[in-house]
Scaffold this motif. Structure first.
Motif, mmCIF file in Angstrom:
data_model
loop_
_atom_site.group_PDB
_atom_site.id
_atom_site.type_symbol
_atom_site.label_atom_id
_atom_site.label_comp_id
_atom_site.label_asym_id
_atom_site.label_seq_id
_atom_site.Cartn_x
_atom_site.Cartn_y
_atom_site.Cartn_z
ATOM 1 N N ALA A 72 -86.671 -8.381 13.623
ATOM 2 C CA ALA A 72 -85.579 -8.853 14.472
ATOM 3 C C ALA A 72 -86.048 -9.897 15.477
ATOM 4 N N ALA A 73 -86.846 -10.847 15.000
ATOM 5 C CA ALA A 73 -87.332 -11.960 15.836
ATOM 6 C C ALA A 73 -88.080 -11.472 17.067
ATOM 7 N N SER A 74 -88.828 -10.387 16.923
ATOM 8 C CA SER A 74 -89.670 -9.724 17.935
ATOM 9 C C SER A 74 -88.896 -8.760 18.830
ATOM 10 N N LEU A 75 -87.589 -8.609 18.604
ATOM 11 C CA LEU A 75 -86.791 -7.662 19.392
ATOM 12 C C LEU A 75 -87.202 -6.220 19.116
ATOM 13 N N ASP A 154 -87.275 -19.968 9.521
ATOM 14 C CA ASP A 154 -87.427 -19.197 10.750
ATOM 15 C C ASP A 154 -87.409 -17.710 10.432
ATOM 16 N N VAL A 155 -87.834 -16.930 11.420
ATOM 17 C CA VAL A 155 -87.776 -15.476 11.333
ATOM 18 C C VAL A 155 -86.325 -15.020 11.325
ATOM 19 N N GLY A 156 -85.525 -15.581 12.238
ATOM 20 C CA GLY A 156 -84.123 -15.209 12.356
ATOM 21 C C GLY A 156 -83.583 -15.575 13.718
ATOM 22 N N PRO A 157 -82.313 -15.312 13.972
ATOM 23 C CA PRO A 157 -81.710 -15.620 15.268
ATOM 24 C C PRO A 157 -82.483 -14.970 16.412
ATOM 25 N N GLY A 158 -82.595 -15.706 17.501
ATOM 26 C CA GLY A 158 -83.245 -15.164 18.692
ATOM 27 C C GLY A 158 -84.547 -15.838 19.042
ATOM 28 N N THR A 159 -85.159 -16.533 18.102
ATOM 29 C CA THR A 159 -86.413 -17.215 18.421
ATOM 30 C C THR A 159 -86.134 -18.590 19.017
ATOM 31 N N SER A 160 -87.129 -19.129 19.697
ATOM 32 C CA SER A 160 -86.980 -20.473 20.261
ATOM 33 C C SER A 160 -86.825 -21.508 19.150
ATOM 34 N N ALA A 161 -87.511 -21.291 18.008
ATOM 35 C CA ALA A 161 -87.393 -22.225 16.889
ATOM 36 C C ALA A 161 -85.963 -22.278 16.375
ATOM 37 N N TYR A 162 -85.347 -21.118 16.250
ATOM 38 C CA TYR A 162 -83.963 -21.045 15.773
ATOM 39 C C TYR A 162 -83.032 -21.810 16.708
ATOM 40 N N VAL A 163 -83.234 -21.626 18.012
ATOM 41 C CA VAL A 163 -82.399 -22.317 19.003
ATOM 42 C C VAL A 163 -82.615 -23.823 18.929
ATOM 43 N N ASN A 164 -83.876 -24.254 18.853
ATOM 44 C CA ASN A 164 -84.157 -25.687 18.803
ATOM 45 C C ASN A 164 -83.640 -26.331 17.525
ATOM 46 N N GLN A 165 -83.707 -25.611 16.427
ATOM 47 C CA GLN A 165 -83.132 -26.124 15.181
ATOM 48 C C GLN A 165 -81.622 -26.313 15.315
ATOM 49 N N ASN A 166 -80.983 -25.397 16.024
ATOM 50 C CA ASN A 166 -79.542 -25.524 16.237
ATOM 51 C C ASN A 166 -79.186 -26.643 17.214
ATOM 52 N N GLY A 181 -85.762 -15.470 7.334
ATOM 53 C CA GLY A 181 -86.392 -14.295 6.754
ATOM 54 C C GLY A 181 -87.903 -14.336 6.695
ATOM 55 N N TYR A 182 -88.533 -15.398 7.208
ATOM 56 C CA TYR A 182 -89.989 -15.441 7.238
ATOM 57 C C TYR A 182 -90.509 -14.426 8.259
#
Length: 334
Positions: A72-75, A154-166, A181-182
């Motif tokens: 869960a993106a480190s959650l 990306d791992v999934g929603p919640g990471t900084s990478a996911y936000v920056n990609q968006n 899913g990585y």
């Protein structure tokens, strides 16, 4: 006055055994640093660096080990602190700082309030760079805008990478196709080298040295106003590329948690005296010569924040105005 003095002396005498107990607690113990991702990524390698040096600054010199608990993106690892983890100060967690913003924007999905943890400190500010693999020849924002699809993982929603990609997708008009899913950034880097992904938005300090020194990637923009060590001076700050002032304000909110960078926390149930010991040990490690020399060899920046300083950044993010939060939700949600 003489009676008051006796009471004070007696009180201090009573406190002394408790202070001694706190100082002796870690002797013979093992302190575990939980990492919310698989081995080999930036958060994992930073945690292992910290574990090699911090124990000598904790009274009793406990052993320190790293345990990976991706999910869960480190959650998952953050939530573990308040469920099954010991609450005695022997379990520390490091997590993706993107969860700070995500917990404010999506409380229904990220069911933690990160103000309610014991903040030990942060190793460094994180400067994320959105980049493409060099062989593709996509060198500028305009180049990637013209590409029909840009695949990023990306791992999934919640990471900084996911936000920056968006941010790339929603504010700058890049047709980013997110492959979710990585288990961690190490696996994403392999996928980029294989040509399965076109690029990523990741911490500059975590990029392989051979990628940077061999010019194997083309950095498009950075997430913070300041340059990361070793980053080319011509990589633009995404806030300066924003189409207007309002878009810049959204970018600033969405990337604010990068100034927390590599955070370390414990459960709020950890006794205050042990949290104080961990904070002091962390702060001492940040100025430890051996730690800094190894960090330099690994290309890991050390721009630390104390626990209270990191917590203030979290509180500022949680204080964002509702109208800005609403719009930031629409961008960060994918």
């Amino acid at each position: 006055m003489r009676g008051l003095g006796k009471l004070l002396i007696a009180g201090l005498a009573c406190l002394a055994p408790f202070a001694a107990q706190a100082e002796d607690f870690y002797k013979g113990k093992t302190v575990t640093i939980l990492v919310g991702f698989s081995p080999g990524g930036g958060f994992d390698l930073n945690a292992r660096l910290l574990a090699r040096h911090m124990g000598k600054h904790i009274p009793g010199n406990p052993d320190m080990v790293v345990s990976n608990m991706n999910g869960a993106a480190s959650l998952t690892a953050v939530q573990y602190l308040d469920t099954r983890a010991p609450k005695d100060g022997t379990v520390i967690d490091t997590f993706n700082f993107g969860l700070i913003t995500d917990s404010k924007l999506f409380p229904e999905r990220v069911k933690v309030d990160l103000r309610n943890y014991g903040w030990i400190g942060s190793i460094s500010v994180d400067v994320t760079s959105c980049y493409t693999w060099g062989a593709l020849g996509l060198k500028t924002l305009e180049d990637v805008r013209k590409r029909p699809i840009v695949h990023m993982g990306d791992v999934g929603p919640g990471t900084s990478a996911y936000v920056n990609q968006n941010i790339l997708k929603k504010i700058f008009g890049v047709n980013v196709k997110q492959v979710i899913g990585y288990p961690g950034s190490a696996e994403q880097r392999i996928a980029i080298e294989r040509g399965e992904l076109d690029g990523d938005c990741g911490a500059w300090a975590s990029l392989p040295a051979e990628w940077v020194e061999g010019a194997k990637i083309n950095p498009l923009m950075r997430s913070r106003p300041t340059l990361a060590p070793g980053m080319p001076a011509d990589v633009p700050y995404m806030g300066d590329l924003a189409p207007d002032a309002h878009a810049r304000a959204l970018i600033e909110l969405l990337t604010a948690s990068g100034s927390v960078g590599r955070p370390y926390i414990v459960s709020s149930a950890v006794p205050a005296d042990r949290l104080d010991i961990l904070r002091k040990a962390f702060n001492a490690t940040m100025v430890d010569r051996d730690f800094n020399e190894e960090a330099a060899r690994l290309r890991f920046p050390v721009t630390p924040k104390t626990g209270p300083e990191a917590l203030r950044v979290v509180e500022e993010i949680y204080a964002a105005p509702p109208d800005l939060v609403k719009e930031a939700r629409e961008i960060a949600g994918g």
